[in-house]
Design a protein around this motif. Structure first.
Motif, PDB file in Angstrom:
ATOM      1  N   ALA A  98      10.618  15.784  10.595  1.00 52.72           N
ATOM      2  CA  ALA A  98      11.456  14.597  10.455  1.00 52.72           C
ATOM      3  C   ALA A  98      10.992  13.469  11.360  1.00 52.72           C
ATOM      4  O   ALA A  98      11.080  12.286  11.001  1.00 52.72           O
ATOM      5  CB  ALA A  98      12.916  14.957  10.765  1.00 52.72           C
ATOM      6  N   ASP A 139       9.186   7.140   6.628  1.00 55.12           N
ATOM      7  CA  ASP A 139       9.883   6.447   5.535  1.00 55.12           C
ATOM      8  C   ASP A 139      11.024   7.261   4.945  1.00 55.12           C
ATOM      9  O   ASP A 139      11.588   6.908   3.902  1.00 55.12           O
ATOM     10  CB  ASP A 139       8.896   6.080   4.430  1.00 55.12           C
ATOM     11  N   ARG A 140      11.408   8.393   5.588  1.00 60.27           N
ATOM     12  CA  ARG A 140      12.514   9.246   5.156  1.00 60.27           C
ATOM     13  C   ARG A 140      12.334   9.740   3.727  1.00 60.27           C
ATOM     14  O   ARG A 140      13.294   9.965   2.995  1.00 60.27           O
ATOM     15  CB  ARG A 140      13.856   8.517   5.233  1.00 60.27           C
ATOM     16  N   SER A 141      11.097   9.925   3.304  1.00 61.92           N
ATOM     17  CA  SER A 141      10.844  10.329   1.922  1.00 61.92           C
ATOM     18  C   SER A 141      10.910  11.828   1.731  1.00 61.92           C
ATOM     19  O   SER A 141      10.902  12.321   0.597  1.00 61.92           O
ATOM     20  CB  SER A 141       9.475   9.832   1.478  1.00 61.92           C
ATOM     21  N   ASP A 147       8.112  11.807   9.564  1.00 62.85           N
ATOM     22  CA  ASP A 147       8.435  11.266   8.239  1.00 62.85           C
ATOM     23  C   ASP A 147       9.061   9.881   8.429  1.00 62.85           C
ATOM     24  O   ASP A 147      10.282   9.715   8.382  1.00 62.85           O
ATOM     25  CB  ASP A 147       9.391  12.214   7.507  1.00 62.85           C
ATOM     26  N   SER A 160      16.657  14.376   6.316  1.00 62.96           N
ATOM     27  CA  SER A 160      17.231  13.154   5.740  1.00 62.96           C
ATOM     28  C   SER A 160      17.576  12.111   6.776  1.00 62.96           C
ATOM     29  O   SER A 160      17.951  11.001   6.422  1.00 62.96           O
ATOM     30  CB  SER A 160      18.500  13.510   4.931  1.00 62.96           C
ATOM     31  N   SER A 161      17.531  12.450   8.045  1.00 63.46           N
ATOM     32  CA  SER A 161      17.922  11.485   9.070  1.00 63.46           C
ATOM     33  C   SER A 161      16.815  11.284  10.074  1.00 63.46           C
ATOM     34  O   SER A 161      16.057  12.198  10.351  1.00 63.46           O
ATOM     35  CB  SER A 161      19.194  11.971   9.785  1.00 63.46           C
ATOM     36  N   ARG A 162      16.701  10.089  10.609  1.00 65.33           N
ATOM     37  CA  ARG A 162      15.709   9.734  11.631  1.00 65.33           C
ATOM     38  C   ARG A 162      16.233  10.151  12.998  1.00 65.33           C
ATOM     39  O   ARG A 162      17.387   9.895  13.330  1.00 65.33           O
ATOM     40  CB  ARG A 162      15.442   8.220  11.597  1.00 65.33           C
TER      41      ARG A 162
END
Length: 388
Positions: free
Chosen positions: A58, A63-65, A61, A7-9
């Motif tokens: 992560a 776009d945090r999708s 990912d 869920s986090s970049r």
């Protein structure tokens, strides 16, 4: 911590510490990473592996999708410098995307990675097992045939295969070799080839080794009668035509001589008819022009020549392709005549007909050894035809 990874970049300082599970990602493990720390070891190797995969997932990912899209994977491959076609890329995505929704979730990513690791382990185990397996004795059947040719006339396969208790004819034989392992087959065959080359094959003859030399030649200023006298006196069927520098400028055969002689006879008969007609009419005899013509006007021009350094196979090909019975031989890179080669010369070399004895003493001499004979022939040549 897995949920946090999805869920986090990842912040920039941590990027360099992410393990390199996909191209373009750093390979270290930082002690200050929020995603991979000492707590990860408590769950064992499997938990630590999922933690590493979550960090890599992560990172890509964008776009945090919670999914890896095709565009994200394609961009990662391009950034790493991998060139992949559309077909191969689609096949790669299809092997990872098990549910066929067109995007990769974390569990599909883990499943694909795990399968790849298991496959690598199995291949390494298989290679180790195969390397320790005992060799299996086997046999190899060797069959040899020799194609006809002057450069392989000394090959004897019967003798060559006797080391394996084989045999047959000199040009066709077979043998069965016992091998402790199939890997020995290559070494056995290479040994046979090496022995064949060293003991049986000989260097192919060149044209200069078997051509007829010194050779008789004609001058372009000779008449029909003079050329015919040469053919009759020396019993030849063709002669090269050379200029004052002994360079080949043409060829004359018995066909050209016969045609020129027939034209000369026709001219003579026409002259006789003209004289008889003038005598009947009481006129003066017409001024007679020379009836004979020089060889330059009716010889074959632009003839094929071969250099003395050509191999026998090459000159044989020229004779067959041009459909001629003889070819003048010249010094390499020049037009200087030094000999002649005929179909009969090739037959002698092939040993097809034992009755074709070679009567030219220059046959066994090198070109350098024949030079005195050639010079003497040039000096005596002026006595061959007497000027009438």
């Amino acid at each position: 911590k897995t949920v946090k990874a999805l869920s986090s970049r990842v912040s920039d300082p941590v990027v360099a510490e992410v393990p390199q599970l996909l191209p373009g990602v750093g390979g270290g493990l930082g002690s200050g990473s929020d995603m991979i720390n000492s707590e990860s070891w408590k769950g064992g190797d499997l938990a630590f592996q999922r933690q590493r995969l979550a960090a890599t997932f992560a990172f890509y990912d964008m776009d945090r999708s919670g999914f890896l899209e095709k565009s994200e994977i394609f961009q990662a491959l391009n950034t790493a410098g991998f060139l992949i076609s559309k077909e191969n890329f689609d096949a790669l995505i299809g092997s990872i995307d098990t549910n066929g929704d067109g995007k990769i979730d974390f569990e599909e990513f883990v499943y694909f990675y795990t399968n790849m690791e298991e496959q690598r382990k199995w291949e390494a185990m298989r290679d180790e097992i195969e390397g320790k397996l005992p060799s299996t004795p086997s046999t190899m059947t060797i069959i040899g045939r020799v194609k006809a040719g002057v450069n392989v006339r000394n090959v004897n396969l019967n003798t060559l295969f006797q080391q394996f208790n084989g045999g047959g004819h000199p040009k066709a034989a077979s043998a069965t070799a016992k091998l402790d392992d199939e890997s020995e087959a290559k070494e056995v065959l290479q040994g046979l080839v090496d022995e064949l080359i060293d003991a049986s094959l000989e260097q192919q003859l060149t044209v200069g080794d078997f051509m007829q030399s010194p050779v008789l030649s004609a001058k372009p200023t000779m008449t029909e009668k003079q050329v015919e006298d040469l053919f009759i006196r020396y019993d030849v069927r063709a002669l090269p035509v050379v200029d004052d520098n002994n360079e080949v400028i043409g060829l004359v055969s018995y066909k050209e001589v016969s045609a020129a002689k027939m034209r000369l006879i026709n001219k003579q008969e026409k002259r006789i008819r003209q004289i008889e007609k003038a005598a009947e009419q009481g006129k003066e005899l017409p001024e007679g022009r020379p009836l004979e013509s020089t060889l330059k006007g009716w010889m074959k021009q632009h003839v094929q020549t071969v250099e003395a350094s050509l191999t026998m196979a090459e000159v044989e090909h020229v004779l067959l392709e041009t459909d001629v019975g003889c070819i003048p031989v010249v010094v390499d890179n020049t037009k200087q005549l030094i000999g002649m080669v005929t179909r009969t010369d090739l037959l002698r070399q092939h040993r097809y007909y034992s009755s074709l004895h070679y009567h030219n003493k220059g046959f066994s001499d090198s070109i350098a050894a024949r030079k005195p004979i050639i010079e003497l022939r040039k000096k005596l040549k002026k006595f061959d035809i007497e000027n009438e």
